[in-house]
Design an enzyme around this catalytic site. Sequence first.
Site, PDB file in Angstrom:
ATOM      1  N   LYS A   1      16.109  21.712 -11.293  1.00 34.78           N
ATOM      2  CA  LYS A   1      15.435  20.461 -11.613  1.00 34.78           C
ATOM      3  C   LYS A   1      16.318  19.435 -12.310  1.00 34.78           C
ATOM      4  O   LYS A   1      17.132  19.740 -13.159  1.00 34.78           O
ATOM      5  CB  LYS A   1      14.216  20.721 -12.516  1.00 34.78           C
ATOM      6  CG  LYS A   1      13.027  21.327 -11.812  1.00 34.78           C
ATOM      7  CD  LYS A   1      12.476  20.499 -10.659  1.00 34.78           C
ATOM      8  CE  LYS A   1      11.630  19.343 -11.136  1.00 34.78           C
ATOM      9  NZ  LYS A   1      10.351  19.766 -11.691  1.00 34.78           N
TER      10      LYS A   1
ATOM     11  N   SER B   1      14.922  21.375 -16.499  1.00 31.68           N
ATOM     12  CA  SER B   1      13.721  22.168 -16.744  1.00 31.68           C
ATOM     13  C   SER B   1      14.142  23.458 -17.429  1.00 31.68           C
ATOM     14  O   SER B   1      15.235  23.974 -17.178  1.00 31.68           O
ATOM     15  CB  SER B   1      13.041  22.470 -15.418  1.00 31.68           C
ATOM     16  OG  SER B   1      12.283  23.651 -15.513  1.00 31.68           O
TER      17      SER B   1
ATOM     18  N   HIS C   1       0.830  -1.216   0.000  1.00 36.10           N
ATOM     19  CA  HIS C   1       0.000   0.000   0.000  1.00 36.10           C
ATOM     20  C   HIS C   1       0.861   1.261   0.000  1.00 36.10           C
ATOM     21  O   HIS C   1       0.427   2.302   0.488  1.00 36.10           O
ATOM     22  CB  HIS C   1      -0.945   0.038   1.206  1.00 36.10           C
ATOM     23  CG  HIS C   1      -1.670  -1.243   1.473  1.00 36.10           C
ATOM     24  ND1 HIS C   1      -2.912  -1.524   0.943  1.00 36.10           N
ATOM     25  CD2 HIS C   1      -1.303  -2.352   2.170  1.00 36.10           C
ATOM     26  CE1 HIS C   1      -3.287  -2.733   1.341  1.00 36.10           C
ATOM     27  NE2 HIS C   1      -2.325  -3.265   2.070  1.00 36.10           N
TER      28      HIS C   1
ATOM     29  N   GLU D   1       9.570   8.313 -16.982  1.00 30.65           N
ATOM     30  CA  GLU D   1       8.205   8.799 -17.248  1.00 30.65           C
ATOM     31  C   GLU D   1       7.750   8.436 -18.656  1.00 30.65           C
ATOM     32  O   GLU D   1       6.606   8.041 -18.873  1.00 30.65           O
ATOM     33  CB  GLU D   1       8.136  10.313 -17.051  1.00 30.65           C
ATOM     34  CG  GLU D   1       8.301  10.724 -15.589  1.00 30.65           C
ATOM     35  CD  GLU D   1       8.476  12.226 -15.457  1.00 30.65           C
ATOM     36  OE1 GLU D   1       7.490  12.953 -15.545  1.00 30.65           O
ATOM     37  OE2 GLU D   1       9.622  12.680 -15.280  1.00 30.65           O
TER      38      GLU D   1
END
Length: 460
Positions: A282, A276, A155, A289
């Site tokens: 970043k 970024s 979980h 992804e």
Amino acid sequence: MKLWGGRFQKETDSLVNDFNSSIQFDGRMYKEDIMGSLAHAAMLAKQGIISPEDGAAIAAGLREVLADIESGKAELTEDNEDIHMNVETLLTAKIGDAGKRLHTGRSRNDQVAVDLRLYLRHEMAAIRADILDLQRAILEQAKQYQQAVMPGYTHLQRAQPISFAQHLLAYGAMLSRDVTRLEDCGKRMNECPLGCGALAGTTYPIDRFLTAEALGFDRPMGNSLDGVSDRDYALELMSALSILMMHLSRFSEEIILWCSWEFKFIELDDGYSTGSSIMPQKKNPDVAELVRGKTGRVYGDLMGLLTAMKGLPLAYNKDMQEDKEAVFDAVDTVKMCLPVFAGMIRTMKVLPENMRRAAGRGFINATDCADYLTKKGMPFRDAYTVTGRLVARCSQQGKTLEELTLPELREISSLFEEDVYEALNLENCMGLRSSYGGPAVSETTRQIQELTNFIKEHEA
Ligand code: ARG
């Protein structure tokens, strides 16, 4: 005029020409188409269906066509609709009447089916090799982190202590199933539809066993209608690729979590991260992804073809031309994802001290505490309740279980003794889970050995 133009009085409308043609995407099967034709022509000559001279002229001509396509000298055109008619037209332009004899006892319906099987067969082998390499990358990392304690989750809540090696090896095991799934699919794919004709075979004395063998198939397909209308092999391959991508998407998701500041269990190599345009600090896990995102695309390819095939009457229907873009897209996508994913895993920096720190909070040794009491004679269900009370008390006081003093522990149960601290030590909690398949070093060593053997057995 079209190769099939005999019964037509009018040219194809240019809209239809564009709409109907598949050369833009089936052109990539030129080699397989020529291989299939070489086998077919050799069989026709051997069976005396065409003359030996014509057979020889066709073989030489096809080899030239192959060279012309590869060198860019030959042009594949929409007017010639698909790869099959393009090759035949190029051949006939070279050798005249003999070229027109090639299509004896054959149809584009069996031709396209054989081409696609041949094409997917070698793509599948390439994908299999890429999976094995990803497994090698997993092994390289796993070998270094057999002792590295990290929280195992259920979980997404800290649950029990495992090692980073154990976590990585779970993906190794999934990928082994992906390899054998592809191999299983390859067995069913490796039957030859050539000679099924349009749908009903032929009256020529063809030898389908000969062509099947020449093309490396295990056997000819046993029913001509099935041979031209079956696309199970493409669907099965895409199912296997969808499951593979599902595994990669889960792995991606964990990579994304692990390299966030909230976890910081790993850091991706600069070569495998991106920045970024506005936020100077970043460092983004774009590779993971994108792999996660492309999983949806591969599922879509599978769903697209499943839906196109749904309810189609036997035998060939033009709907089936839609098979190629779907299956090529799935194959291309997977072939792009695997090497970049392997590179990302190979180069990532693991931060075991952060894993260890996370393992220290969240009571992941609570089961071990209950097991301790159970081993001292308390029934497990009671031990579970006692430990639950301890956890509640610790939560209130902001303490871990092992930070309670022996008198505090004994207030709750007199079974607690000095050796409880050994039992609650996280390294022990992980290291003593030596049941078969568990995270103890002895077991991750066994898994590493088995995965190493698996790769050796399957890389050939
Ligand atoms: N381009 C077609 C396909 O990909 C080849 C088979 C065409 N057969 C036909 N009867 N029109 O499916």
